[in-house]
Design a protein around this motif. Sequence first.
Motif, mmCIF file in Angstrom:
data_model
loop_
_atom_site.group_PDB
_atom_site.id
_atom_site.type_symbol
_atom_site.label_atom_id
_atom_site.label_comp_id
_atom_site.label_asym_id
_atom_site.label_seq_id
_atom_site.Cartn_x
_atom_site.Cartn_y
_atom_site.Cartn_z
ATOM 1 N N GLY A 62 0.819 -1.213 0.000
ATOM 2 C CA GLY A 62 0.000 0.000 0.000
ATOM 3 C C GLY A 62 0.848 1.256 0.000
ATOM 4 O O GLY A 62 0.543 2.234 -0.687
ATOM 5 N N ALA A 63 1.946 1.229 0.767
ATOM 6 C CA ALA A 63 2.834 2.399 0.817
ATOM 7 C C ALA A 63 3.526 2.621 -0.523
ATOM 8 O O ALA A 63 3.663 3.763 -0.986
ATOM 9 C CB ALA A 63 3.874 2.203 1.924
ATOM 10 N N VAL A 64 3.953 1.526 -1.188
ATOM 11 C CA VAL A 64 4.606 1.646 -2.487
ATOM 12 C C VAL A 64 3.634 2.210 -3.524
ATOM 13 O O VAL A 64 3.975 3.128 -4.300
ATOM 14 C CB VAL A 64 5.155 0.284 -2.949
ATOM 15 N N VAL A 65 2.406 1.675 -3.544
ATOM 16 C CA VAL A 65 1.391 2.192 -4.477
ATOM 17 C C VAL A 65 1.137 3.672 -4.214
ATOM 18 O O VAL A 65 0.952 4.476 -5.140
ATOM 19 C CB VAL A 65 0.087 1.379 -4.339
ATOM 20 N N GLY A 66 1.169 4.053 -2.911
ATOM 21 C CA GLY A 66 0.859 5.428 -2.541
ATOM 22 C C GLY A 66 1.922 6.432 -2.890
ATOM 23 O O GLY A 66 1.729 7.642 -2.674
ATOM 24 N N PHE A 67 3.064 5.992 -3.429
ATOM 25 C CA PHE A 67 4.082 6.957 -3.846
ATOM 26 C C PHE A 67 3.605 7.806 -5.023
ATOM 27 O O PHE A 67 4.121 8.901 -5.264
ATOM 28 C CB PHE A 67 5.388 6.233 -4.208
ATOM 29 N N SER A 68 2.628 7.281 -5.765
ATOM 30 C CA SER A 68 2.050 8.092 -6.836
ATOM 31 C C SER A 68 1.073 9.094 -6.215
ATOM 32 O O SER A 68 0.249 8.713 -5.387
ATOM 33 C CB SER A 68 1.311 7.194 -7.837
ATOM 34 N N PRO A 69 1.157 10.365 -6.625
ATOM 35 C CA PRO A 69 0.236 11.367 -6.042
ATOM 36 C C PRO A 69 -1.187 11.269 -6.588
ATOM 37 O O PRO A 69 -2.080 11.960 -6.106
ATOM 38 C CB PRO A 69 0.889 12.697 -6.425
ATOM 39 N N ALA A 70 -1.399 10.412 -7.573
ATOM 40 C CA ALA A 70 -2.742 10.305 -8.168
ATOM 41 C C ALA A 70 -3.748 9.838 -7.124
ATOM 42 O O ALA A 70 -3.452 8.996 -6.271
ATOM 43 C CB ALA A 70 -2.709 9.338 -9.343
ATOM 44 N N ASP A 71 -4.963 10.382 -7.228
ATOM 45 C CA ASP A 71 -6.004 10.020 -6.252
ATOM 46 C C ASP A 71 -6.302 8.528 -6.281
ATOM 47 O O ASP A 71 -6.542 7.909 -5.232
ATOM 48 C CB ASP A 71 -7.283 10.812 -6.551
ATOM 49 N N TRP A 72 -6.306 7.935 -7.485
ATOM 50 C CA TRP A 72 -6.618 6.500 -7.551
ATOM 51 C C TRP A 72 -5.549 5.678 -6.820
ATOM 52 O O TRP A 72 -5.846 4.663 -6.190
ATOM 53 C CB TRP A 72 -6.726 6.039 -8.999
ATOM 54 N N ALA A 73 -4.280 6.143 -6.900
ATOM 55 C CA ALA A 73 -3.192 5.429 -6.233
ATOM 56 C C ALA A 73 -3.329 5.548 -4.717
ATOM 57 O O ALA A 73 -3.105 4.576 -3.973
ATOM 58 C CB ALA A 73 -1.847 5.975 -6.684
ATOM 59 N N GLN A 74 -3.711 6.761 -4.254
ATOM 60 C CA GLN A 74 -3.893 6.938 -2.809
ATOM 61 C C GLN A 74 -5.058 6.070 -2.301
ATOM 62 O O GLN A 74 -4.966 5.426 -1.250
ATOM 63 C CB GLN A 74 -4.149 8.411 -2.483
ATOM 64 N N ALA A 75 -6.135 6.043 -3.078
ATOM 65 C CA ALA A 75 -7.286 5.233 -2.668
ATOM 66 C C ALA A 75 -6.930 3.747 -2.656
ATOM 67 O O ALA A 75 -7.282 3.000 -1.730
ATOM 68 C CB ALA A 75 -8.465 5.490 -3.610
ATOM 69 N N ALA A 76 -6.206 3.312 -3.684
ATOM 70 C CA ALA A 76 -5.813 1.904 -3.753
ATOM 71 C C ALA A 76 -4.857 1.546 -2.617
ATOM 72 O O ALA A 76 -4.975 0.490 -1.981
ATOM 73 C CB ALA A 76 -5.159 1.611 -5.107
ATOM 74 N N GLY A 77 -3.889 2.440 -2.347
ATOM 75 C CA GLY A 77 -2.930 2.185 -1.279
ATOM 76 C C GLY A 77 -3.607 2.108 0.075
ATOM 77 O O GLY A 77 -3.337 1.200 0.881
ATOM 78 N N LEU A 78 -4.520 3.057 0.353
ATOM 79 C CA LEU A 78 -5.238 3.048 1.628
ATOM 80 C C LEU A 78 -6.127 1.812 1.760
ATOM 81 O O LEU A 78 -6.273 1.245 2.846
ATOM 82 C CB LEU A 78 -6.068 4.324 1.774
ATOM 83 N N THR A 79 -6.709 1.386 0.654
ATOM 84 C CA THR A 79 -7.559 0.180 0.683
ATOM 85 C C THR A 79 -6.725 -1.053 1.025
ATOM 86 O O THR A 79 -7.133 -1.897 1.826
ATOM 87 C CB THR A 79 -8.248 -0.008 -0.680
ATOM 88 N N LEU A 80 -5.554 -1.157 0.403
ATOM 89 C CA LEU A 80 -4.678 -2.290 0.699
ATOM 90 C C LEU A 80 -4.276 -2.304 2.177
ATOM 91 O O LEU A 80 -4.288 -3.352 2.840
ATOM 92 C CB LEU A 80 -3.426 -2.230 -0.172
ATOM 93 N N VAL A 81 -3.907 -1.131 2.697
ATOM 94 C CA VAL A 81 -3.536 -1.047 4.109
ATOM 95 C C VAL A 81 -4.711 -1.443 4.988
ATOM 96 O O VAL A 81 -4.563 -2.200 5.964
ATOM 97 C CB VAL A 81 -3.048 0.379 4.454
ATOM 98 N N ALA A 82 -5.911 -0.938 4.646
ATOM 99 C CA ALA A 82 -7.102 -1.249 5.446
ATOM 100 C C ALA A 82 -7.388 -2.750 5.452
ATOM 101 O O ALA A 82 -7.703 -3.336 6.501
ATOM 102 C CB ALA A 82 -8.305 -0.484 4.908
ATOM 103 N N LEU A 83 -7.280 -3.388 4.285
ATOM 104 C CA LEU A 83 -7.518 -4.836 4.221
ATOM 105 C C LEU A 83 -6.491 -5.597 5.056
ATOM 106 O O LEU A 83 -6.827 -6.578 5.741
ATOM 107 C CB LEU A 83 -7.475 -5.297 2.764
#
Length: 551
Positions: A62-83
């Motif tokens: 999730g942290a690696v995905v979140g390195f992209s500033p795009a909103d979809w990347a932040q949402a995907a990264g946070l979702t992975l962390v939450a799961l």
Amino acid sequence: MNGLIPAFLLPVGLLLCGFAGARLAALLLFFQQEEYDGPRFARWLSEAGARDRRTSLAAAIGAVVGFSPADWAQAAGLTLVALGLIEGIRRSLTVLARAKKPLRLTARAWRILALAFALAVLVLVLLFLAAARFAGIDHPAVATGIGALLVAQGAPFLLIAANALLAPVERRIRRRYRAEAEARLKEIDPCVIGITGSFGKTSTKHILGHLLESLGPTLITPGSVNTEMGIVRIIREKLEPRHRHFVVEMGAYGPGSIARLCALTPPRIGVLTAVGEAHYERFTSLETVARAKMELAEAVWRQGGPLVAVLDGIAEPALKSRLAARAVPGRVILVGSGEEADWRVREIAEDADGITLRFCPPGGGETVWRAPLHGLHQGWNLIAAAAAAHELGMPLAAIAGALGSLTPVAHRLAVTRSAAGVTVIDDAYNSNPRGFRAALALLDELGRRAGGRRILLTPGMVELGARHDEAHRALGEEAAGRVDIALLVRPERFPSFEEGLRAAAGARAPEILHFARQADAEAWLKAHGRPGDVVLVENNLPDLYEAPPRF
């Protein structure tokens, strides 16, 4: 950043706090079973492979995905962390729910858990403040993922740190409780009898407590309570002015342990049941074990009292020879099979109804006693308790009479018969090499009488240190010819047992079945037990050894 991302942060933050609480509680279960010993707990973490994997992996991705500033990347990264956090909470709660010995949320446990949780929150707050200060708010998934990873990997060390920070507080609390216990003990002034040994302590304590009730109200430390704070609690909560005798089991967790217990409860008589390889892991040598156990003798002799010592249970040659030659600074009452014994045991026999003890008491002659206990080793526990009771003024005839109403100590060679006609020998709390051998002999005896299958269920023994493989191999050889089916729980822990069993039995090796958990083996017994079968349940490992968590 659109409004969707901030909306993610609150529930993920709450999940992160929930995960921290659940994981800390699950790990506290094992920390508690290690007696809050930080180095031992850290060693167990490494050996048991109890470090987090799934939540950490999800947080890292999730942290690696979140390195992209795009909103979809932040949402995907946070979702992975939450799961990952949800899975971590689920696994933590499962560990707590399945624990054989539940987490005891004592006042001390609450203090450690609360401080560890506060430390986790502090780490997270500092992390997010740093992220906001140096990286802005464009990458919330990175900060959240790193926070989850830190908590997942650092939770065990937060518990160790919390326990260390609380050490001054705990010392003050222990001193206060101990002072209260010492004052109460001094006020009531019962006759204190201390019992220690590598094995046989608990059974001897229960037998002696039963005998001394004939002389007056007697309090014994319950179960396997044998630590300083456990004894302090019993004195504060259970000791009453009516009690004439107080029988204290004293455990040795290192040099000086018994000396501290004797300072708390100065014994007028001591009983040394054995010096052997049980708990060898903590002491590394029999010489160290012997010195630790003899701290009881030194305390008793300072008070002018005698030590009852079971010579046949002492494996350390120097100590054994010193006691036999009376080359010690105080009085010793020896129990054994040799000529030097004051209570000389000539024979210990066993049948379906219990044990028969033929011995020569002090003063000469020969006496035969019967007791409804099982296990040949119980003969030594019984005679040691009788020697102590006799020293306190109980006549031999009264001791013999009291033996008839003895009851087995729970989970220590207690024999019962199920509704399905299966005889169960429950030795779940008494696993040491000598007791294991006695239990196998009883399994063989009862199995031959019943005519059914002789079934052994065991997860092996623990805390044998360097002697682990050797002791298990010898017991495997002992089991050959005495076992028809062997149910081995976590056999990878003690492979030498199976090796010894197969080598000694040869072509007549019993059926051997492997199980991951004790409950699985017990389920097999329920499904396959037949009338006439005799089952020996030898030991029941704590969660530390049987079911290390897989996070």
